[in-house]
Write an enzyme that holds these catalytic residues in place. Structure first.
Site, PDB file in Angstrom:
ATOM      1  CG  ASP A   1       4.954   3.346   7.368  1.00  0.00           C
ATOM      2  OD1 ASP A   1       4.037   3.653   6.588  1.00  0.00           O
ATOM      3  OD2 ASP A   1       4.791   2.558   8.326  1.00  0.00           O
ATOM      4  CG  HIS A   2       4.251   0.217   4.287  1.00  0.00           C
ATOM      5  ND1 HIS A   2       4.154  -1.116   4.584  1.00  0.00           N
ATOM      6  CD2 HIS A   2       3.816   0.882   5.389  1.00  0.00           C
ATOM      7  CE1 HIS A   2       3.657  -1.262   5.813  1.00  0.00           C
ATOM      8  NE2 HIS A   2       3.456  -0.059   6.318  1.00  0.00           N
TER       9      HIS A   2
ATOM     10  CG  HIS B   1      -0.341   0.097   2.529  1.00  0.00           C
ATOM     11  ND1 HIS B   1       0.421  -0.896   3.071  1.00  0.00           N
ATOM     12  CD2 HIS B   1      -0.372   1.095   3.460  1.00  0.00           C
ATOM     13  CE1 HIS B   1       0.832  -0.537   4.282  1.00  0.00           C
ATOM     14  NE2 HIS B   1       0.375   0.676   4.532  1.00  0.00           N
TER      15      HIS B   1
ATOM     16  CG  HIS C   1       4.203  -1.562  11.547  1.00  0.00           C
ATOM     17  ND1 HIS C   1       4.981  -0.433  11.654  1.00  0.00           N
ATOM     18  CD2 HIS C   1       3.430  -1.379  10.452  1.00  0.00           C
ATOM     19  CE1 HIS C   1       4.689   0.401  10.661  1.00  0.00           C
ATOM     20  NE2 HIS C   1       3.750  -0.159   9.913  1.00  0.00           N
TER      21      HIS C   1
ATOM     22  CG  HIS D   1      -4.018   0.173   6.808  1.00  0.00           C
ATOM     23  ND1 HIS D   1      -4.012   0.695   8.091  1.00  0.00           N
ATOM     24  CD2 HIS D   1      -2.844   0.563   6.244  1.00  0.00           C
ATOM     25  CE1 HIS D   1      -2.888   1.366   8.287  1.00  0.00           C
ATOM     26  NE2 HIS D   1      -2.158   1.305   7.171  1.00  0.00           N
TER      27      HIS D   1
ATOM     28  CG  HIS E   1      -0.060   4.492   4.648  1.00  0.00           C
ATOM     29  ND1 HIS E   1      -0.759   3.788   5.595  1.00  0.00           N
ATOM     30  CD2 HIS E   1      -0.952   5.355   4.092  1.00  0.00           C
ATOM     31  CE1 HIS E   1      -2.024   4.205   5.622  1.00  0.00           C
ATOM     32  NE2 HIS E   1      -2.158   5.150   4.716  1.00  0.00           N
TER      33      HIS E   1
ATOM     34  CG  ASP F   1       0.690  -1.175   7.944  1.00  0.00           C
ATOM     35  OD1 ASP F   1       1.632  -1.965   8.179  1.00  0.00           O
ATOM     36  OD2 ASP F   1       0.849   0.061   7.882  1.00  0.00           O
TER      37      ASP F   1
END
Length: 252
Positions: free
Chosen positions: A58-59, A54, A166, A111, A56, A128
């Site tokens: 941080d990915h 996805h 995570h 998410h 975001h 996530d």
């Protein structure tokens, strides 16, 4: 079976690195390029593919730099998310081959609106959506979409290894114990997680079998879980129970 290694990033992210037998590898959700580049250099590996669940940051934050330094790398990601570096878009039902193993793409909305996951070689890379002892927040999708995504994962073979993105396990278990304080599997797992984190070792991967024993979001019809949300919802259907649990977790 393809070897998988964890590359820690930021405070609690894991970038998963999948190896083949010819010094090639793929990475999943590289939010930061430098830890990946350091690992590749240390182990003399060639980056052949990047898998993205996805959008975001941080990915995907490290993807552009990884592509710059590895211009022939394939970048596989969700069809319905705005990720400009993707070279091959994927949606639920698609399949692709990675180092001789066939992977199936799952639509896992909730998410985010276009979140996907990858399952193959006895492994699930779920970004996530599912965490050990918990699940992701519902940001762009709906509670119903997230519940359906988790239900889809719960139906995978119980021996499936689950590679979440995570290290949230310990905090998730605090909530899970509030929901099911007398669950013996949960109590034993909490002690093991405390031991692992004390040694600075990851708690992942988990398995579908373990999560169905300890994760309240996969135990929506258990008597103890239903009892724990009686003051939060008058209904006991799985969607209502999931919604009550997720809202409770948001404020926990």
């Amino acid at each position: 079976m393809l070897p998988v290694k964890s590359i820690p990033a930021f405070n609690d992210n894991y970038i998963w690195l999948i190896e083949n037998s010819q010094q090639g590898c793929a990475v999943v959700d590289p939010g930061d390029a430098q830890p990946v580049l350091d690992y590749l250099a240390k182990h003399n590996l060639e980056l052949e593919a990047i898998l993205i669940t996805h959008h975001h940051n941080d990915h995907i934050g490290g993807v552009a730099e990884l592509v710059r330094q590895n211009p022939n790398v394939d970048v596989l990601g969700p069809l319905n998310e705005p990720i400009p570096t993707v070279t091959q878009t994927l949606q639920g039902g698609d399949q692709f081959e990675l180092f001789g193993e066939r992977f199936l793409v799952l639509d896992l909305e909730g998410h985010t609106s276009g979140h996907i996951g990858f399952v193959g070689d006895g492994k699930l890379f779920c970004g996530d959506v599912l965490f050990s002892g918990g699940c992701g927040r519902v940001f762009e999708g709906t509670m119903e979409q997230m519940w359906q995504s988790l239900d889809k994962l719960a139906k995978l073979p119980i021996e499936t290894e689950v590679y979440c993105a995570h290290e949230y396990t310990l905090s998730n278990l605090a909530f899970a114990l509030a929901v099911e304080p007398e669950n013996p599997h949960l109590l034993a797992y909490r002690d093991e997680v405390i031991r692992l984190r004390g040694l600075e070792r990851p708690t992942l991967p988990t398995t579908i079998e373990l999560e169905k024993r300890i994760n309240p979001f996969l135990r929506l019809e258990e008597v103890a879980v239903l009892k724990s949300v009686t003051n939060r919802t008058p209904a006991n259907d799985p969607l209502s129970v999931f919604t009550a649990l997720r809202e409770w977790k948001n404020e926990f």
